[in-house]
Design an enzyme around this catalytic site. Structure first.
Site, PDB file in Angstrom:
ATOM      1  N   ASP A  89       0.914  -1.081   0.239  1.00 25.02           N
ATOM      2  CA  ASP A  89      -0.072  -0.258  -0.089  1.00 25.02           C
ATOM      3  C   ASP A  89       1.121   1.407   0.028  1.00 25.02           C
ATOM      4  O   ASP A  89       1.546   0.786   0.728  1.00 25.02           O
ATOM      5  CB  ASP A  89      -0.961  -0.405   1.432  1.00 25.02           C
ATOM      6  CG  ASP A  89      -2.375   0.894   0.802  1.00 25.02           C
ATOM      7  OD1 ASP A  89      -2.370   2.127  -0.388  1.00 25.02           O
ATOM      8  OD2 ASP A  89      -2.929   0.622   1.866  1.00 25.02           O
ATOM      9  N   LEU A 105      -5.461   9.945   2.325  1.00 26.59           N
ATOM     10  CA  LEU A 105      -6.100  11.416   1.284  1.00 26.59           C
ATOM     11  C   LEU A 105      -6.826  10.662  -0.057  1.00 26.59           C
ATOM     12  O   LEU A 105      -7.149  11.429  -0.289  1.00 26.59           O
ATOM     13  CB  LEU A 105      -4.969  11.569   0.753  1.00 26.59           C
ATOM     14  CG  LEU A 105      -3.792  12.528   2.328  1.00 26.59           C
ATOM     15  CD1 LEU A 105      -2.814  13.764   1.501  1.00 26.59           C
ATOM     16  CD2 LEU A 105      -5.199  13.697   3.112  1.00 26.59           C
ATOM     17  N   GLU A 112      -8.247  -0.232   4.158  1.00 25.00           N
ATOM     18  CA  GLU A 112      -6.518   0.157   4.608  1.00 25.00           C
ATOM     19  C   GLU A 112      -5.612   0.048   6.023  1.00 25.00           C
ATOM     20  O   GLU A 112      -5.430  -1.151   6.052  1.00 25.00           O
ATOM     21  CB  GLU A 112      -6.106   1.198   3.790  1.00 25.00           C
ATOM     22  CG  GLU A 112      -6.493   1.616   2.419  1.00 25.00           C
ATOM     23  CD  GLU A 112      -5.831   2.564   2.273  1.00 25.00           C
ATOM     24  OE1 GLU A 112      -5.901   2.769   1.112  1.00 25.00           O
ATOM     25  OE2 GLU A 112      -5.518   3.967   2.446  1.00 25.00           O
TER      26      GLU A 112
HETATM   27  C1  A5P Z   1      -5.508   6.221   0.302  1.00 24.44           C
HETATM   28  O1  A5P Z   1      -7.154   6.206   1.266  1.00 24.44           O
HETATM   29  C2  A5P Z   1      -4.553   6.628   0.549  1.00 24.44           C
HETATM   30  O2  A5P Z   1      -3.937   5.885   2.175  1.00 24.44           O
HETATM   31  C3  A5P Z   1      -3.100   6.231  -0.231  1.00 24.44           C
HETATM   32  O3  A5P Z   1      -1.960   4.980   0.309  1.00 24.44           O
HETATM   33  C4  A5P Z   1      -2.114   7.339  -0.009  1.00 24.44           C
HETATM   34  O4  A5P Z   1      -2.980   8.773  -0.407  1.00 24.44           O
HETATM   35  C5  A5P Z   1      -0.894   7.529  -0.994  1.00 24.44           C
HETATM   36  O5  A5P Z   1      -1.395   7.425  -2.316  1.00 24.44           O
HETATM   37  P1  A5P Z   1      -0.356   8.053  -3.329  1.00 24.44           P
HETATM   38  O6  A5P Z   1       0.601   6.884  -3.948  1.00 24.44           O
HETATM   39  O7  A5P Z   1      -1.246   8.495  -4.592  1.00 24.44           O
HETATM   40  O8  A5P Z   1       0.813   9.111  -2.993  1.00 24.44           O
END
Ligand code: A5P
Length: 236
Positions: A89, A105, A112
């Site tokens: 992740d 974000l 998650e």
């Molecule tokens: C998703 O809810 C977030 O926890 C993502 O893991 C996080 O925003 C990372 O995203 P990017 O890889 O696009 O920066």
């Protein structure tokens, strides 16, 4: 495949590529959400096709489920497999000295976090921009809250000392998560006590969970144009 012209694409690809090397046939795999996780999912799909890899995967969002199915990665549930061998992740902020994370974000923080706590090897793939000296310097803490009475829940969150903004979608309306909930982005002046803060946030009626991911002991893979580094070293 992701936007290869995005400035950090090579760094994200390097991190994702290193992490995907850890996936072996027979594994139950958690699939993250966000642009870096999405690159990893593309690479997993290629590996499944190329090596006839036998895996089953649990997606952390509807978007990730759609991507995985398009790549013919078989999906399953935590209920069906019990635990996951590995999850890959992304993260929005990583504090290396504590291996604490801020996530959400991308709006998928609840699934998650459930997947993270059901995983034996939790692998976080990021580029250098996500690495910070102290938690909360770069990003807010996303808090997922149920719709009923959300304005009251927000007032309680504000008593914890944050500046709060309700997340909006591209249409300007309140953002709705896959779980049908809202997200309050909470900027805290200080995140020096994240463990007690997480407890205080999650104790408020109406809060589903927050984006503080603590005590998960992730393996953090940091990509750059020149390759990928792993923290803590020697754990691959
Ligand atoms: C998703 O809810 C977030 O926890 C993502 O893991 C996080 O925003 C990372 O995203 P990017 O890889 O696009 O920066």
């Amino acid at each position: 495949m992701q936007n290869t012209r995005e400035p950090n694409f090579q760094a994200k690809l390097a991190a994702a590529g290193k992490a995907v090397e850890l996936i072996e046939s027979g594994m139950n795999v958690g699939l993250g959400t966000g642009s870096t996780a999405s690159i990893a999912i593309d690479l997993i799909g290629q590996k499944v096709a190329r090596e006839a890899l036998k895996i089953v995967a649990v997606p952390t969002s509807d978007h990730t489920a759609t991507q995985a199915l398009a790549l013919k990665i078989p999906l399953t549930t935590i209920e069906a497999v019990g635990r996951l061998d590995i999850t890959i992740d992304g993260a929005d902020q990583v504090e290396l000295k504590t291996l604490s994370l801020i996530k959400g974000l991308g709006g998928a923080l609840v699934r998650e976090k459930i997947v993270a706590f059901a995983t034996d090897k939790y692998v976080i793939v990021v580029d250098q921009s996500k690495i910070a000296e102290g938690l909360g310097n770069l990003v807010p803490v996303p808090v997922e809250i149920i719709r009923f009475g959300w304005s009251s829940t927000c007032k309680h969150l504000e008593t914890l000392g944050c500046q709060l903004t309700m997340r909006k979608g591209a249409d300007g309306e309140l953002y709705v998560s896959d779980g049908g909930n809202l997200i309050a982005d909470c900027f805290f002046a200080s995140l020096s006590q994240p463990v007690s803060l997480e407890k205080a946030i999650n104790n408020i009626a109406g809060v589903v969970d927050c984006g503080l991911f603590l005590g998960l002991n992730p393996l953090v893979v940091i990509g750059s144009a020149g390759g990928a580094r792993v923290f803590p070293g020697g754990r691959l």
